[in-house]
Motif scaffolding. Sequence first.
Motif, PDB file in Angstrom:
ATOM      1  N   SER A  38     -11.297  13.998  -9.614  1.00 48.94           N
ATOM      2  CA  SER A  38      -9.997  14.141  -8.951  1.00 48.94           C
ATOM      3  C   SER A  38      -9.383  15.501  -9.229  1.00 48.94           C
ATOM      4  O   SER A  38      -9.725  16.186 -10.201  1.00 48.94           O
ATOM      5  CB  SER A  38      -9.034  13.058  -9.454  1.00 48.94           C
ATOM      6  OG  SER A  38      -8.540  13.399 -10.741  1.00 48.94           O
ATOM      7  N   ALA A  39      -8.454  15.879  -8.380  1.00 53.42           N
ATOM      8  CA  ALA A  39      -7.608  17.033  -8.679  1.00 53.42           C
ATOM      9  C   ALA A  39      -6.921  16.790 -10.013  1.00 53.42           C
ATOM     10  O   ALA A  39      -6.514  15.672 -10.329  1.00 53.42           O
ATOM     11  CB  ALA A  39      -6.579  17.229  -7.572  1.00 53.42           C
TER      12      ALA A  39
ATOM     13  N   ILE B 259      -1.517  14.502 -10.573  1.00 56.09           N
ATOM     14  CA  ILE B 259      -2.654  13.610 -10.804  1.00 56.09           C
ATOM     15  C   ILE B 259      -2.337  12.186 -10.363  1.00 56.09           C
ATOM     16  O   ILE B 259      -3.219  11.459  -9.897  1.00 56.09           O
ATOM     17  CB  ILE B 259      -3.133  13.653 -12.267  1.00 56.09           C
ATOM     18  CG1 ILE B 259      -4.496  12.960 -12.369  1.00 56.09           C
ATOM     19  CG2 ILE B 259      -2.101  13.056 -13.224  1.00 56.09           C
ATOM     20  CD1 ILE B 259      -5.271  13.269 -13.603  1.00 56.09           C
ATOM     21  N   THR B 260      -1.073  11.803 -10.428  1.00 60.84           N
ATOM     22  CA  THR B 260      -0.705  10.477  -9.929  1.00 60.84           C
ATOM     23  C   THR B 260      -0.908  10.402  -8.423  1.00 60.84           C
ATOM     24  O   THR B 260      -1.414   9.399  -7.896  1.00 60.84           O
ATOM     25  CB  THR B 260       0.750  10.148 -10.292  1.00 60.84           C
ATOM     26  OG1 THR B 260       0.925  10.258 -11.706  1.00 60.84           O
ATOM     27  CG2 THR B 260       1.110   8.742  -9.860  1.00 60.84           C
TER      28      THR B 260
ATOM     29  N   THR C 110     -12.032  12.983 -17.361  1.00 58.00           N
ATOM     30  CA  THR C 110     -12.245  13.147 -15.922  1.00 58.00           C
ATOM     31  C   THR C 110     -12.086  11.803 -15.225  1.00 58.00           C
ATOM     32  O   THR C 110     -12.704  10.808 -15.619  1.00 58.00           O
ATOM     33  CB  THR C 110     -13.638  13.720 -15.640  1.00 58.00           C
ATOM     34  OG1 THR C 110     -13.836  14.900 -16.426  1.00 58.00           O
ATOM     35  CG2 THR C 110     -13.785  14.074 -14.170  1.00 58.00           C
ATOM     36  N   PHE C 111     -11.262  11.796 -14.188  1.00 57.81           N
ATOM     37  CA  PHE C 111     -11.038  10.606 -13.375  1.00 57.81           C
ATOM     38  C   PHE C 111     -11.848  10.736 -12.090  1.00 57.81           C
ATOM     39  O   PHE C 111     -11.808  11.774 -11.429  1.00 57.81           O
ATOM     40  CB  PHE C 111      -9.549  10.458 -13.053  1.00 57.81           C
ATOM     41  CG  PHE C 111      -8.695  10.180 -14.257  1.00 57.81           C
ATOM     42  CD1 PHE C 111      -8.325   8.891 -14.589  1.00 57.81           C
ATOM     43  CD2 PHE C 111      -8.252  11.225 -15.071  1.00 57.81           C
ATOM     44  CE1 PHE C 111      -7.529   8.631 -15.707  1.00 57.81           C
ATOM     45  CE2 PHE C 111      -7.461  10.979 -16.187  1.00 57.81           C
ATOM     46  CZ  PHE C 111      -7.109   9.685 -16.507  1.00 57.81           C
TER      47      PHE C 111
ATOM     48  N   VAL D 146      -9.896  22.642 -15.708  1.00 58.05           N
ATOM     49  CA  VAL D 146      -9.442  21.518 -14.893  1.00 58.05           C
ATOM     50  C   VAL D 146      -9.807  21.787 -13.438  1.00 58.05           C
ATOM     51  O   VAL D 146     -10.033  22.921 -13.030  1.00 58.05           O
ATOM     52  CB  VAL D 146      -7.923  21.303 -15.030  1.00 58.05           C
ATOM     53  CG1 VAL D 146      -7.546  21.078 -16.490  1.00 58.05           C
ATOM     54  CG2 VAL D 146      -7.127  22.454 -14.446  1.00 58.05           C
ATOM     55  N   SER D 147      -9.868  20.702 -12.671  1.00 58.17           N
ATOM     56  CA  SER D 147     -10.095  20.819 -11.235  1.00 58.17           C
ATOM     57  C   SER D 147      -8.761  21.163 -10.583  1.00 58.17           C
ATOM     58  O   SER D 147      -7.856  20.328 -10.533  1.00 58.17           O
ATOM     59  CB  SER D 147     -10.653  19.511 -10.682  1.00 58.17           C
ATOM     60  OG  SER D 147     -10.883  19.602  -9.294  1.00 58.17           O
TER      61      SER D 147
END
Length: 336
Positions: A233-234, A41-42, A111-112, A245-246
């Motif tokens: 985002s992933a 995610i980073t 969610t980002f 989750v994505s």
Amino acid sequence: MELEAGGRAVRLSSPDKVYFPAKGYTKRDVAEYFLAVGPGITRALRDRPTTLQRFVDGVEGEFFYQKRAPKNLPDWIPTARIDFPSGRSADEICPTELAAVIWAANLGTLTFHPWPVRRADTDHPDELRIDLDPQPGTDYADAVRAAHELRSVLDEHGLRGWPKTSGGRGIHVFVPIEPKWTFTAVRRAAIATGRELERRMPDRVTTAWWKEERGERIFVDYNQTARDRTIASAYSVRPFPYAPVSAPLRWEEIDDAEPRDFDIRTMPGRFAEAGDVHADMDEHAFRLDGLLELADRDEREHGLGELPYPPEYPKMPGEPKRVQPSRARHGEDGAA
């Protein structure tokens, strides 16, 4: 409590607060999930202006999108100035380390929504994002069929995409590009891609903006490439009862994948085994010349020009009237 994230201690208040009642998952469960997929995610958020979708009372409560960086933003989280279509501006957070993700999770972020730009240049996207959105009567399997054809279209134009589940029934495909084109040009490339898919799969794919015209087909949501429109985002957590989750996928996995298989409990195990399967995205940057030539040809030979923008946008050059076809037939003028 405090959690250690990349060498930085981040405070987590009310860690036992339940975010997913159907599963009993808490704020701490969400934060520990993000820690488990931290490098992934980073990588997906690094240096990108990011809108936070916050669920301070869990998925069964109200939520809101936080675009502006809050006043209590730690000084170690950078920001970038972004311009909205309205002409207004804001400073959005730009995560550069895992601790920023945990800090946002403490605020109820599940969610980002990162912009397809980096903070060094917020006017030129470095990703072309294709959103394959199943309409009523279609499902993930239909999105998979469209994704395979999309892969062929991209390959024929010298591009490579990285697929992921949306966290629901859809598929997102991200293409890293050189940051040389404006949002308008990147959107034009997305429209050309969608129209080519539509020609190849007319009974399965549509670019029709108006829902009444889409039918039981996969909608290529080209407006997700417009300025200030973002895609989850992933590795983001999606606000459904089972905490999906994505999930980033390899192309050879999309047929057998089941979106519900990827949630905050199962994804850490997959990540521990396979790592970030999209880790190499940043090693590539493709050009859009081929897709933009396709867009020019569509306009020149087929009279296919602009398509409608979302309703909150100002009227754009060359844009057709924003009116539903059924309303247009009743004589409404469709002013923006």
